[in-house]
Write an enzyme that holds these catalytic residues in place. Structure first.
Site, PDB file in Angstrom:
ATOM      1  N   HIS A  29     -10.300   0.287   5.983  1.00 40.22           N
ATOM      2  CA  HIS A  29      -9.799  -1.023   5.566  1.00 40.22           C
ATOM      3  C   HIS A  29      -9.266  -1.725   6.823  1.00 40.22           C
ATOM      4  O   HIS A  29      -8.808  -1.051   7.749  1.00 40.22           O
ATOM      5  CB  HIS A  29      -8.663  -0.785   4.567  1.00 40.22           C
ATOM      6  N   ASP A  54      -4.589   7.237   5.320  1.00 44.06           N
ATOM      7  CA  ASP A  54      -4.419   6.068   4.470  1.00 44.06           C
ATOM      8  C   ASP A  54      -4.763   6.527   3.056  1.00 44.06           C
ATOM      9  O   ASP A  54      -5.934   6.761   2.736  1.00 44.06           O
ATOM     10  CB  ASP A  54      -5.374   4.962   4.953  1.00 44.06           C
ATOM     11  N   GLN A 102      -6.155   4.476  -1.666  1.00 46.91           N
ATOM     12  CA  GLN A 102      -7.105   4.627  -2.786  1.00 46.91           C
ATOM     13  C   GLN A 102      -7.170   6.070  -3.283  1.00 46.91           C
ATOM     14  O   GLN A 102      -8.052   6.404  -4.071  1.00 46.91           O
ATOM     15  CB  GLN A 102      -8.508   4.181  -2.366  1.00 46.91           C
ATOM     16  N   LYS A 121      -0.905   0.157  -6.293  1.00 47.20           N
ATOM     17  CA  LYS A 121      -2.194   0.788  -6.631  1.00 47.20           C
ATOM     18  C   LYS A 121      -1.978   1.986  -7.551  1.00 47.20           C
ATOM     19  O   LYS A 121      -2.927   2.598  -8.011  1.00 47.20           O
ATOM     20  CB  LYS A 121      -2.906   1.254  -5.365  1.00 47.20           C
ATOM     21  N   CYS A 172     -12.063  -6.398   2.582  1.00 47.29           N
ATOM     22  CA  CYS A 172     -11.287  -6.092   3.808  1.00 47.29           C
ATOM     23  C   CYS A 172     -11.888  -4.936   4.586  1.00 47.29           C
ATOM     24  O   CYS A 172     -11.161  -4.128   5.198  1.00 47.29           O
ATOM     25  CB  CYS A 172      -9.818  -5.795   3.493  1.00 47.29           C
TER      26      CYS A 172
HETATM   27  N1  PMP Z   1      -6.210   0.846   2.738  1.00 46.14           N
HETATM   28  C1  PMP Z   1      -7.031   0.876   1.694  1.00 46.14           C
HETATM   29  C2  PMP Z   1      -8.076   1.947   1.620  1.00 46.14           C
HETATM   30  C3  PMP Z   1      -6.914  -0.074   0.683  1.00 46.14           C
HETATM   31  O1  PMP Z   1      -7.729  -0.053  -0.360  1.00 46.14           O
HETATM   32  C4  PMP Z   1      -5.891  -1.061   0.778  1.00 46.14           C
HETATM   33  C5  PMP Z   1      -5.741  -2.142  -0.279  1.00 46.14           C
HETATM   34  N2  PMP Z   1      -6.935  -2.729  -0.681  1.00 46.14           N
HETATM   35  C6  PMP Z   1      -5.054  -1.040   1.881  1.00 46.14           C
HETATM   36  C7  PMP Z   1      -5.238  -0.074   2.843  1.00 46.14           C
HETATM   37  C8  PMP Z   1      -3.966  -2.046   2.073  1.00 46.14           C
HETATM   38  O2  PMP Z   1      -3.034  -1.945   1.049  1.00 46.14           O
HETATM   39  P1  PMP Z   1      -1.911  -3.066   0.870  1.00 46.14           P
HETATM   40  O3  PMP Z   1      -2.617  -4.388   0.880  1.00 46.14           O
HETATM   41  O4  PMP Z   1      -1.281  -2.744  -0.452  1.00 46.14           O
HETATM   42  O5  PMP Z   1      -0.961  -2.916   2.010  1.00 46.14           O
END
Ligand code: PMP
Length: 407
Positions: A124, A201, A204, A227, A365
């Site tokens: 991401h 990270d 997910q 999440k 993203c």
């Molecule tokens: N890493 C991953 C794999 C994600 O899916 C996301 C959210 N889509 C993020 C990081 C970022 O999370 P947040 O926007 O809640 O900080």
């Protein structure tokens, strides 16, 4: 046989009774954010109704109650991920905030000219950009573990990539675009064999898979409350005590200090050293309630139901002749990315929306993943345990209807 998800589980989530354009909401955008059960909504409201006040500061009763509730939430999270100590759990704004904290604090302390940080091809943006920023500041470089056409990391490249002065590896447990579950145990094992710390990270993963930070032996791990059925604005950074003690604070301000004079400030102990300013107290309490809620259902039951939904959806979608899956890992969690030949993802997303079906379209993203596949974006359906087989059927019927209009 393990526990099953209760038939009436959807009643726990008021928003699932919502109508959009007069149709029942079919919410299949759970990878973007999950819906909130009544227990979480009530915990947040109760905090504001009964003990709203600032934490760690007041001698008065409300402040003591708020502090106790906030620290109880930390304790719940620490047990949920099996941290060795509660003070290894830092409350943040979310995954992005947690990664930025480590990139900045670890990077300033340990990253020098000629060093590198190793990430993967399926990160991401929040696990790319903070590292690029600190690499630029410190004169270091970013290295990337490549992936194959199925959206599986090329682990054969790892031994070579770990050569040289790699100071930290940061990879996602589960890809938000492809659903791939990465072999993080193997990555951690190989990195640790070279004394390189690993950040995961878990944005997910935390809502789908059991995460035991001690069993994983991971050095840092970040996730977002929203999440995992908790509020937005709250997240968690887990760090091993030894690393959190070694790296400098991320931000300065109230709460993160022991004493301040104009000449010198003595920083506070963990976890407060990393929690400058008034924290998201209600968010933390809501996250604690979300953890209780998930524990009561059981992650094994959640995983079983989500795997059933995922496999059913993969099977049903495979029946659509003009549909192409993006990401075909056998190890995956709750996310399906696809394209319909000749149809722009945005157009499909819009026509599904008009049928009450919420999916996500775009690059999610993860622009480097889209570049790798040579596509502008994908359509992404992502499932939670409260979704149903009937909703998968509605998705498939909705795609057929939309494709008939668009093609
Ligand atoms: N890493 C991953 C794999 C994600 O899916 C996301 C959210 N889509 C993020 C990081 C970022 O999370 P947040 O926007 O809640 O900080």
């Amino acid at each position: 046989m393990g526990k099953l998800i209760a038939e009436n589980i959807r009643e726990d989530f008021p928003i699932l009774q919502t109508k959009v354009y007069g149709k029942d909401l079919v919410y299949l955008d759970n990878a973007a954010t999950t819906q909130k059960p009544k227990a979480v909504l009530a915990a947040v409201a109760d905090y504001y109704k009964t003990c709203n006040s600032n934490v760690h500061r007041g001698v008065h009763l409300l402040s003591q109650q708020a502090t106790a509730a906030y620290e109880e939430a930390r304790h719940k999270v620490s047990q949920f991920i099996n941290a060795a100590f509660s003070h290894e759990v830092i409350f943040t704004k979310g995954t992005t905030d947690g990664i930025n904290l480590v990139a900045s604090s670890f990077g300033k302390k340990f990253l020098q000219k000629g060093d590198s940080i190793l990430i993967s091809a399926m990160e991401h943006h929040s696990n790319i950009v903070p590292w690029q920023m600190i690499c630029e500041e410190q004169g270091a470089t970013l290295k990337v573990i490549p992936m194959d056409e199925n959206g599986v990391l090329r682990l054969d490249t790892l031994p070579e990539l770990l050569e040289g002065s790699v100071k930290l590896v940061s990879v996602t447990y589960v890809s938000n675009s492809l659903g791939t579950i990465n072999p993080i145990r193997e990555i951690i094992k190989q990195a640790h064999a070279k004394d390189i710390p690993v950040m995961i990270d878990a944005a997910q993963a935390i809502q789908h898979l059991p995460v035991d930070v001690q069993e994983l032996d991971v050095d840092f791990l970040a996730f977002s409350g929203h999440k995992i059925y908790g509020p937005t604005g709250i997240g968690v950074l887990y760090g091993k005590e030894k690393w959190l003690n070694m790296i400098p604070p991320y931000q300065g301000g109230g709460d993160m200090i022991k004493t301040v004079t104009f000449e010198k400030t003595i920083y506070n102990d963990l976890p407060y050293k990393f929690e400058a300013g008034t924290p998201d107290i209600s968010g933390a309490i809501g996250l604690g309630a979300a953890v209780d809620y998930v524990n009561a259902i059981g992650l094994d039951a959640i995983q079983k139901k989500e795997d059933e939904l995922l496999n059913y959806a993969l099977q049903q979608l495979a029946g659509l002749t003009n549909l192409k899956f993006i990401g075909k890992s056998a190890q995956r969690a709750s996310v399906i990315s696809f394209l319909i030949d000749g149809v722009h993802p945005y157009d499909l997303g819009e026509l599904l929306d008009k049928q009450g079906i919420a999916i996500r379209t775009g690059h999610h993203c993860t622009e480097p993943i889209m570049d790798f596949f040579g596509i502008p974006g994908t359509c992404r359906a992502s499932f939670a345990f409260y979704n149903t087989h009937a909703e998968v059927d509605l998705l498939v019927a909705g795609i057929k209807r939309a494709a008939a209009v668009l093609l």
